[in-house]
Design a protein around this motif. Structure first.
Motif, PDB file in Angstrom:
ATOM      1  N   THR A  82      40.924  45.531  30.091  1.00 53.99           N
ATOM      2  CA  THR A  82      41.630  44.329  29.644  1.00 53.99           C
ATOM      3  C   THR A  82      41.384  44.033  28.172  1.00 53.99           C
ATOM      4  OG1 THR A  82      39.761  43.007  30.470  1.00 53.99           O
ATOM      5  CG2 THR A  82      41.667  43.261  31.929  1.00 53.99           C
ATOM      6  N   LEU A  83      40.824  44.976  27.439  1.00 53.42           N
ATOM      7  CA  LEU A  83      40.540  44.744  26.031  1.00 53.42           C
ATOM      8  C   LEU A  83      41.833  44.655  25.234  1.00 53.42           C
ATOM      9  CD1 LEU A  83      39.322  48.106  24.461  1.00 53.42           C
ATOM     10  CD2 LEU A  83      40.180  47.957  26.772  1.00 53.42           C
ATOM     11  N   ASN A  84      41.827  43.779  24.237  1.00 55.72           N
ATOM     12  CA  ASN A  84      42.946  43.700  23.308  1.00 55.72           C
ATOM     13  C   ASN A  84      42.434  43.268  21.949  1.00 55.72           C
ATOM     14  OD1 ASN A  84      42.935  40.744  23.165  1.00 55.72           O
ATOM     15  ND2 ASN A  84      43.898  40.769  25.195  1.00 55.72           N
ATOM     16  N   SER A  85      43.348  43.105  21.014  1.00 60.61           N
ATOM     17  CA  SER A  85      42.992  42.835  19.626  1.00 60.61           C
ATOM     18  C   SER A  85      42.267  41.514  19.452  1.00 60.61           C
ATOM     19  CB  SER A  85      44.257  42.850  18.760  1.00 60.61           C
ATOM     20  OG  SER A  85      43.956  42.564  17.418  1.00 60.61           O
ATOM     21  N   VAL A  86      42.579  40.549  20.298  1.00 64.10           N
ATOM     22  CA  VAL A  86      42.018  39.201  20.146  1.00 64.10           C
ATOM     23  C   VAL A  86      40.713  39.057  20.913  1.00 64.10           C
ATOM     24  CG1 VAL A  86      42.425  36.732  20.532  1.00 64.10           C
ATOM     25  CG2 VAL A  86      44.287  38.196  19.726  1.00 64.10           C
ATOM     26  N   ASN A  87      40.721  39.420  22.216  1.00 68.63           N
ATOM     27  CA  ASN A  87      39.504  39.171  23.003  1.00 68.63           C
ATOM     28  C   ASN A  87      38.343  40.086  22.614  1.00 68.63           C
ATOM     29  OD1 ASN A  87      39.945  41.644  24.396  1.00 68.63           O
ATOM     30  ND2 ASN A  87      40.988  40.622  26.101  1.00 68.63           N
ATOM     31  N   MET A  88      38.632  41.158  21.858  1.00 70.77           N
ATOM     32  CA  MET A  88      37.574  42.057  21.400  1.00 70.77           C
ATOM     33  C   MET A  88      37.426  42.044  19.887  1.00 70.77           C
ATOM     34  SD  MET A  88      36.131  43.414  24.030  1.00 70.77           S
ATOM     35  CE  MET A  88      35.308  44.843  23.353  1.00 70.77           C
ATOM     36  N   SER A  89      38.045  41.062  19.226  1.00 68.69           N
ATOM     37  CA  SER A  89      38.041  41.064  17.765  1.00 68.69           C
ATOM     38  C   SER A  89      36.628  40.977  17.193  1.00 68.69           C
ATOM     39  CB  SER A  89      38.893  39.914  17.223  1.00 68.69           C
ATOM     40  OG  SER A  89      38.989  39.988  15.820  1.00 68.69           O
ATOM     41  N   GLY A  90      35.830  40.082  17.741  1.00 73.22           N
ATOM     42  CA  GLY A  90      34.476  39.936  17.217  1.00 73.22           C
ATOM     43  C   GLY A  90      33.619  41.154  17.490  1.00 73.22           C
ATOM     44  N   TYR A  91      33.700  41.673  18.718  1.00 71.52           N
ATOM     45  CA  TYR A  91      32.856  42.801  19.099  1.00 71.52           C
ATOM     46  C   TYR A  91      33.265  44.073  18.355  1.00 71.52           C
ATOM     47  CZ  TYR A  91      30.166  45.941  22.099  1.00 71.52           C
ATOM     48  OH  TYR A  91      29.272  46.876  22.559  1.00 71.52           O
ATOM     49  N   LEU A  92      34.539  44.432  18.423  1.00 73.27           N
ATOM     50  CA  LEU A  92      34.988  45.644  17.730  1.00 73.27           C
ATOM     51  C   LEU A  92      35.027  45.445  16.219  1.00 73.27           C
ATOM     52  CD1 LEU A  92      37.813  46.918  20.110  1.00 73.27           C
ATOM     53  CD2 LEU A  92      35.440  47.685  19.948  1.00 73.27           C
ATOM     54  N   GLY A  93      35.191  44.193  15.800  1.00 70.09           N
ATOM     55  CA  GLY A  93      35.106  43.913  14.366  1.00 70.09           C
ATOM     56  C   GLY A  93      33.736  44.251  13.816  1.00 70.09           C
ATOM     57  N   GLY A  94      32.705  44.108  14.654  1.00 75.96           N
ATOM     58  CA  GLY A  94      31.368  44.513  14.233  1.00 75.96           C
ATOM     59  C   GLY A  94      31.281  46.007  14.018  1.00 75.96           C
ATOM     60  N   PHE A  95      31.933  46.801  14.885  1.00 78.31           N
ATOM     61  CA  PHE A  95      31.987  48.244  14.682  1.00 78.31           C
ATOM     62  C   PHE A  95      32.625  48.539  13.328  1.00 78.31           C
ATOM     63  CE2 PHE A  95      31.592  50.440  18.974  1.00 78.31           C
ATOM     64  CZ  PHE A  95      31.129  49.323  19.657  1.00 78.31           C
ATOM     65  N   TRP A  96      33.823  47.990  13.128  1.00 74.86           N
ATOM     66  CA  TRP A  96      34.621  48.235  11.921  1.00 74.86           C
ATOM     67  C   TRP A  96      33.836  47.845  10.669  1.00 74.86           C
ATOM     68  CZ3 TRP A  96      39.959  49.763  11.759  1.00 74.86           C
ATOM     69  CH2 TRP A  96      40.566  49.647  10.508  1.00 74.86           C
ATOM     70  N   ARG A  97      33.306  46.640  10.686  1.00 76.47           N
ATOM     71  CA  ARG A  97      32.593  46.118   9.511  1.00 76.47           C
ATOM     72  C   ARG A  97      31.380  46.974   9.169  1.00 76.47           C
ATOM     73  NH1 ARG A  97      31.736  41.721  11.561  1.00 76.47           N
ATOM     74  NH2 ARG A  97      29.648  42.121  12.394  1.00 76.47           N
ATOM     75  N   ASP A  98      30.581  47.312  10.172  1.00 79.45           N
ATOM     76  CA  ASP A  98      29.349  48.048   9.903  1.00 79.45           C
ATOM     77  C   ASP A  98      29.630  49.466   9.416  1.00 79.45           C
ATOM     78  OD1 ASP A  98      27.951  45.836  10.598  1.00 79.45           O
ATOM     79  OD2 ASP A  98      27.165  46.605  12.484  1.00 79.45           O
TER      80      ASP A  98
END
Length: 526
Positions: free
Chosen positions: A96-112
């Motif tokens: 059920t992952l999508n751009s919004v509900n995983m933005s913070g979590y996957l954003g951490g991957f992207w940012r780091d």
């Protein structure tokens, strides 16, 4: 008139004084134009890469698990006892992952990972012009920096597909909004960087532990072999099997690395307590088998992985305040191992489900990773400094076996490499018996035997989802260690969710889409 001139002069002096007063002079950091002014700056710029970017994804959060576990969660083969509060685990397992509900979590991957790339870009640009830096040191540091830049892009391209390709430091506001490069373009940079890093004479041709825990030529060659194998599969489907075989052979034939062997008793039988897997568990690292590892040290950075070795119910009996079976194998995963033939599935090898207390009674619990059990930390100190393997020699052997079978056929060499890994696990069979079972197989069937061993052997290196991505085949397990492969698209995982092609990539985080209008979302997540 003189009064007017005096006023103008006074105003000018005041403006200059205010300008100087308002000029910010950093007190707690070195300004960009002051860095790379001596060799120490160059060394520090590369040292930082060992703890930023991809290496930071291996860090352990007791409740949420390591971020490298997200792929295994997505496979549905691994569970987390705290998933009731760790929503990213639920989104992964239930797809059920999508751009919004995983933005913070996957954003951490992207940012780091882009932080690691940014630091690597600075090092790559300025190390060659650092005053006083010996040429040999400059070459080594450049090779390390390019290794880490490649590793960061390698994880990014597998997670998200084509991503912005940034190879220069950000020193102004130009080119701020970078569009996604193609998958092929990203891999071109990765192979260019790793080819440079693996070049003769730049990195030490020894083990990491003999090299002050720094990246070696073997690490660069091993990662390059894996990259070529991945490029040969989906989504790129470029035939680089021969390249993967070449790089893996360079590591194997170099003579630096080997598989750790089981200890044996006086009668020559395998001593299960001193098996190769328990040697790996008890040692800080295995110098000849662990080609690249994440270094931990008590009092500097403690490992959290030992807290994954028991479920929460065992915490009252042990030293840590909290345990969490954050990498709990599902029943489907445990079925992948032959309970009679495979040592890895025997109690207190890869896994355990009981502990004998000091008074002799036995505590039983849900199967948990025994490979991360640090007895001293769990029972006494609540601090562990055990290193975490990232690239192992077993992985290289399996890469070589698959790549040779694809490019040259099922040769005796390919059989030998697979048999080395399987033979260590099938401890009651002779080398000849293991090889006989693999001989005469077609390339396709032989490669599937390699895939089976990758699932079983590399479980704690978090490879399972990456293998599903590149092969588009899902491992379906049955009793007795039987594994068959089906198309992942359309398959239902053990949590009842059905995979679509969308799920083979992560959604780009919504926060990143808002920051960069040049980005486009992955298909299916719009």
């Amino acid at each position: 008139m003189k009064k007017f001139i005096a006023i103008i002069f006074s105003a000018g002096m005041l403006a200059t004084s205010c300008s100087e007063f308002l000029t910010e002079v950093p007190k707690d950091e070195i300004a960009p134009d002051q860095f790379f002014q001596n060799p120490e700056h160059a060394y520090n710029s590369v040292n930082a890469l060992y703890r930023s970017g991809v290496p930071s994804l291996f860090g352990a959060s007791v409740y949420g698990g390591s971020r490298l576990m997200f792929g295994p969660y997505l496979s549905g083969l691994v569970d987390n006892d705290y998933k009731g509060q760790e929503i990213h685990v639920q989104h992964a397992q239930q797809l059920t992952l999508n751009s919004v509900n995983m933005s913070g979590y996957l954003g951490g991957f992207w940012r780091d990972m882009y932080l690691g790339i940014s630091r690597a870009n600075n090092a790559i640009k300025y190390i060659p012009t650092t005053p006083g830096l010996p040429e040999a040191d400059a070459n080594r540091l450049l090779a390390e920096a390019r290794f880490f830049r490649a590793m960061n892009y390698y994880y990014l391209v597998r997670y998200f597909g084509g991503v912005p390709l940034i190879t220069e430091p950000y020193e102004n506001l130009e080119n701020l909004y970078v569009a996604r490069a193609s998958v092929a373009e990203v891999y071109a940079l990765i192979t260019e960087d790793l080819t440079f890093a693996a070049g003769e004479g730049r990195l030490a041709g020894t083990t990491m532990s003999s090299n002050e825990n720094r990246i070696t030529q073997g690490a660069a060659q091993s990662l390059l072999a894996e990259v070529y194998l991945t490029m040969s599969g989906y989504p790129l489907q470029a035939d680089h099997y021969a390249d993967a075989a070449r790089e893996a052979r360079a590591v194997i034939n170099g003579g630096t690395y080997s598989l750790t062997q089981h200890g044996r008793n006086a009668g020559g039988a395998v001593d299960a307590a001193n098996s190769a897997y328990n040697k790996a568990r008890m040692a800080d690292n295995l110098p000849n088998e662990h080609i690249y590892y994440f270094e931990y040290a008590v009092g500097i950075e403690n490992s959290g992985y030992t807290q994954y070795a028991f479920p929460v119910s065992m915490a009252p009996e042990l030293a840590y305040a909290i345990f969490n079976n954050a990498y709990r194998p599902t029943a489907g995963l445990l079925r992948a191992y032959d309970p009679d033939e495979d040592l890895r599935i025997q109690e207190k090898q890869y896994f355990h489900s009981s502990r004998t207390r000091e008074n002799g009674t036995v505590a039983n619990f849900d199967t948990a990773p025994h490979l991360w059990f640090d007895e001293q930390a769990s029972v006494e100190t609540a601090t562990s400094g055990k290193d975490l393997p990232i690239i192992t020699y077993a992985n290289v052997l399996l890469i070589a076996a698959e790549a040779i079978a694809r490019s040259e056929g099922v040769t005796a060499e390919a059989i030998d490499y697979l048999a080395q890994v399987r033979g260590r696990a099938y401890w009651q069979q002779t080398d000849a018996q293991v090889k006989a079972q693999l001989s005469g197989l077609s390339p396709e069937r032989f490669v599937q035997e390699v895939w089976k061993e990758r699932l079983r052997e590399l479980l704690f290196e978090f490879q399972v989802w990456s293998d599903i991505q590149r092969t588009r085949q899902y491992p379906v397990t049955a009793a007795g260690g039987q594994i068959s492969f089906v198309n992942v698209i359309g398959h239902r995982n053990s949590f009842g969710a059905t995979y679509a092609e969308t799920h083979l990539l992560f959604p780009l985080p919504d926060d990143e889409l808002q920051r960069n209008p040049s980005l486009e979302q992955n298909p299916g997540y719009e």
